[in-house]
Design an enzyme around this catalytic site. Structure first.
Site, mmCIF file in Angstrom:
data_model
loop_
_atom_site.group_PDB
_atom_site.id
_atom_site.type_symbol
_atom_site.label_atom_id
_atom_site.label_comp_id
_atom_site.label_asym_id
_atom_site.label_seq_id
_atom_site.Cartn_x
_atom_site.Cartn_y
_atom_site.Cartn_z
ATOM 1 N N ASP A 79 0.811 -1.116 0.037
ATOM 2 C CA ASP A 79 0.010 0.026 0.068
ATOM 3 C C ASP A 79 0.784 1.178 -0.125
ATOM 4 O O ASP A 79 1.909 1.251 0.414
ATOM 5 C CB ASP A 79 -0.911 -0.072 1.250
ATOM 6 C CG ASP A 79 -0.224 -0.196 2.528
ATOM 7 O OD1 ASP A 79 0.577 -0.943 2.603
ATOM 8 O OD2 ASP A 79 -0.723 0.392 3.410
ATOM 9 N N GLU A 137 -0.491 -1.974 5.243
ATOM 10 C CA GLU A 137 0.589 -2.008 6.494
ATOM 11 C C GLU A 137 0.482 -0.656 7.133
ATOM 12 O O GLU A 137 0.629 -0.448 8.141
ATOM 13 C CB GLU A 137 1.987 -2.356 5.901
ATOM 14 C CG GLU A 137 2.711 -2.353 7.323
ATOM 15 C CD GLU A 137 3.636 -1.223 7.654
ATOM 16 O OE1 GLU A 137 3.897 -1.034 8.829
ATOM 17 O OE2 GLU A 137 3.636 0.222 6.798
ATOM 18 N N GLU A 138 -0.064 0.414 6.377
ATOM 19 C CA GLU A 138 0.158 1.911 6.795
ATOM 20 C C GLU A 138 -0.963 2.081 7.528
ATOM 21 O O GLU A 138 -1.065 3.236 8.206
ATOM 22 C CB GLU A 138 0.281 2.455 5.674
ATOM 23 C CG GLU A 138 1.617 2.435 4.933
ATOM 24 C CD GLU A 138 2.854 3.172 5.594
ATOM 25 O OE1 GLU A 138 2.690 3.686 6.740
ATOM 26 O OE2 GLU A 138 3.922 3.214 5.093
ATOM 27 N N ARG A 176 18.101 -7.442 14.464
ATOM 28 C CA ARG A 176 18.465 -7.651 15.907
ATOM 29 C C ARG A 176 17.743 -8.926 16.379
ATOM 30 O O ARG A 176 16.573 -8.910 16.167
ATOM 31 C CB ARG A 176 18.695 -6.603 16.803
ATOM 32 C CG ARG A 176 17.241 -5.919 17.094
ATOM 33 C CD ARG A 176 17.331 -4.810 18.303
ATOM 34 N NE ARG A 176 17.536 -5.185 19.480
ATOM 35 C CZ ARG A 176 18.592 -5.179 20.315
ATOM 36 N NH1 ARG A 176 19.499 -4.356 19.477
ATOM 37 N NH2 ARG A 176 18.574 -5.583 21.377
ATOM 38 N N HIS A 361 8.288 8.674 4.586
ATOM 39 C CA HIS A 361 6.902 9.431 4.577
ATOM 40 C C HIS A 361 7.138 11.138 4.262
ATOM 41 O O HIS A 361 6.281 11.945 4.511
ATOM 42 C CB HIS A 361 6.116 9.301 5.862
ATOM 43 C CG HIS A 361 5.880 8.014 6.487
ATOM 44 N ND1 HIS A 361 4.685 7.874 7.386
ATOM 45 C CD2 HIS A 361 6.330 6.708 5.993
ATOM 46 C CE1 HIS A 361 4.473 6.383 7.408
ATOM 47 N NE2 HIS A 361 5.403 5.988 6.554
#
Length: 394
Positions: A79, A137-138, A176, A361
């Site tokens: 998206d 996802e946003e 990580r 963004h």
């Protein structure tokens, strides 16, 4: 680590750039990715994948290899964001007010490159691959939960995802074990006072002043309530109040985000936020309406799978290009996959060497497109390495 056909992936680099630029020109917002989904599915079906739709505009593609092995899932988000593209290039967004300002177009293109690679080397591939092209996802609540509910992880032993990351220079790989990205919770506050004449403030209850005090008071939560050895962020992103110079504001609205890496810190931040809002409103004689929207859980990488990514990346790129980095306080709904299966989310650097790349963004966001090949190489190598294990997982 399995033998990687580097020449095949290198030959797909131009295709990945072409696919990415097509998607960048034609962005679609969360749960509206209809043409994007069709573009993805058409390619996958042509390459022999078993393709199903999920989460409305998501795509799940499965391919069984010619060698025994585990089932491994790889995920890309698809998206775009409601941001006006301000770049001046031939692939700038053609959709007013919408752009791929976070790299999801490149995530999609690189996973298509991985899909094409496996279709060309299917007989050599160990196990099965499940490729997840996930919508939304946003936007909370995100698309991952729906993908999972509709079969995304059925039979899957491990899951991996990659984010091209412009704060890191091109070619760097970073991840990580354990907590890696934060939970992105959101809040909205409305303060309701009593408006009045600007010259007669004693006859009013000033919602603007109450809001100003609240912005400051909220900053004490991290500074004075959270253990300094823990990670937490509280940011007020919006503050709206007032209508005229000589009018005491009757209402003010505040909104922001809360970020944390551990459940106990997340709970503390929420409870203290509610208390500070309530007591600050009472102090100023105004009412408070408070809403808290719980976002995605923190991204917590499986210890063993994170070590796999670091090991495989070091073998592919050299140890000097691989970082075991500190946690990052951005959020990602890849966390839901990691709550269900062992896996790892990692970054591949896609920024300029001097650190001057526009941030994610941003209206002029862009990436170093060579990073897609790095990500595709690493996804294939990690998936093959994981799939070839015996005696564990699905």
């Amino acid at each position: 680590m399995m033998n990687l056909r580097e020449e095949t992936l290198l030959s797909l680099q131009e295709d990945m750039v072409r696919w990415r630029r097509h998607l960048h020109r034609n962005p679609e917002l969360s749960f509206q990715e209809r043409e994007t989904s069709r573009f993805i599915a058409n390619h996958l079906e042509a390459w022999g994948y078993e393709v199903t739709r999920a989460a409305g505009t998501g795509v799940i593609a499965r391919l069984k290899g010619g060698r025994p092995g585990r089932t491994i899932a790889l995920r890309a988000d698809i998206d775009a964001l409601p941001i006006q593209d301000e770049k001046t290039c031939e692939y700038a967004s053609a959709v007013p007010g919408v752009m791929h300002a976070c790299g999801h177009d490149a995530h999609t293109a690189e996973l298509l490159g991985v899909a094409r690679y496996y279709s060309l080397h299917r007989e050599e591939m160990p196990g099965e691959r499940v490729l997840l092209f996930q919508p939304a996802e946003e936007t909370l609540p995100g698309g991952a939960l729906r993908m999972i509910a509709e079969g995304a992880l059925d039979g899957v032993a491990a899951v991996y995802g990659v984010h091209l990351w412009s704060p890191f220079p091109y070619g760097i790989v970073a991840t990580r074990p354990g907590p890696f990205m934060a939970s992105p919770d959101e809040f909205e506050i409305e303060l309701i006072g009593r408006g009045g004449h600007g010259g007669l403030p004693h006859q009013s209850a000033d919602a603007l002043v109450a809001g100003a005090h609240l912005v400051t008071a909220l900053q004490t939560i991290v500074a004075r309530n959270v253990n300094p050895l823990e990670s937490a962020v509280l940011s007020v992103g919006r503050f709206q109040s007032g209508t005229a110079n000589n009018v005491i504001a009757e209402r003010s609205k505040l909104a922001g985000t809360v970020r944390s890496l551990k459940p106990e810190v997340r709970s503390l931040m929420r409870s203290r936020l509610e208390e500070v809002v309530r007591h600050t409103a009472a102090l100023h004689g105004v009412e408070a309406n408070f809403q808290f929207v719980e976002g995605y859980p923190p991204v917590v990488n499986d210890e063993r799978e994170a070590r796999r990514i670091l090991r495989v990346a070091s073998a592919l790129l050299g140890e000097d290009r691989v970082l075991e980095c500190e946690p990052i306080m951005a959020g990602e709904d890849f966390s839901y996959y990691l709550n269900e299966r062992p896996g790892c989310f990692f970054f591949v650097g896609a920024g300029r060497e001097d650190g001057s790349s526009p941030p994610h963004h941003h209206p002029r966001f862009d990436i170093d497109e060579r990073a897609m090949l790095v990500a595709a190489r690493l996804l294939v190598a990690a998936a093959d390495d994981s799939a070839s294990e015996t005696g564990s997982g699905a």
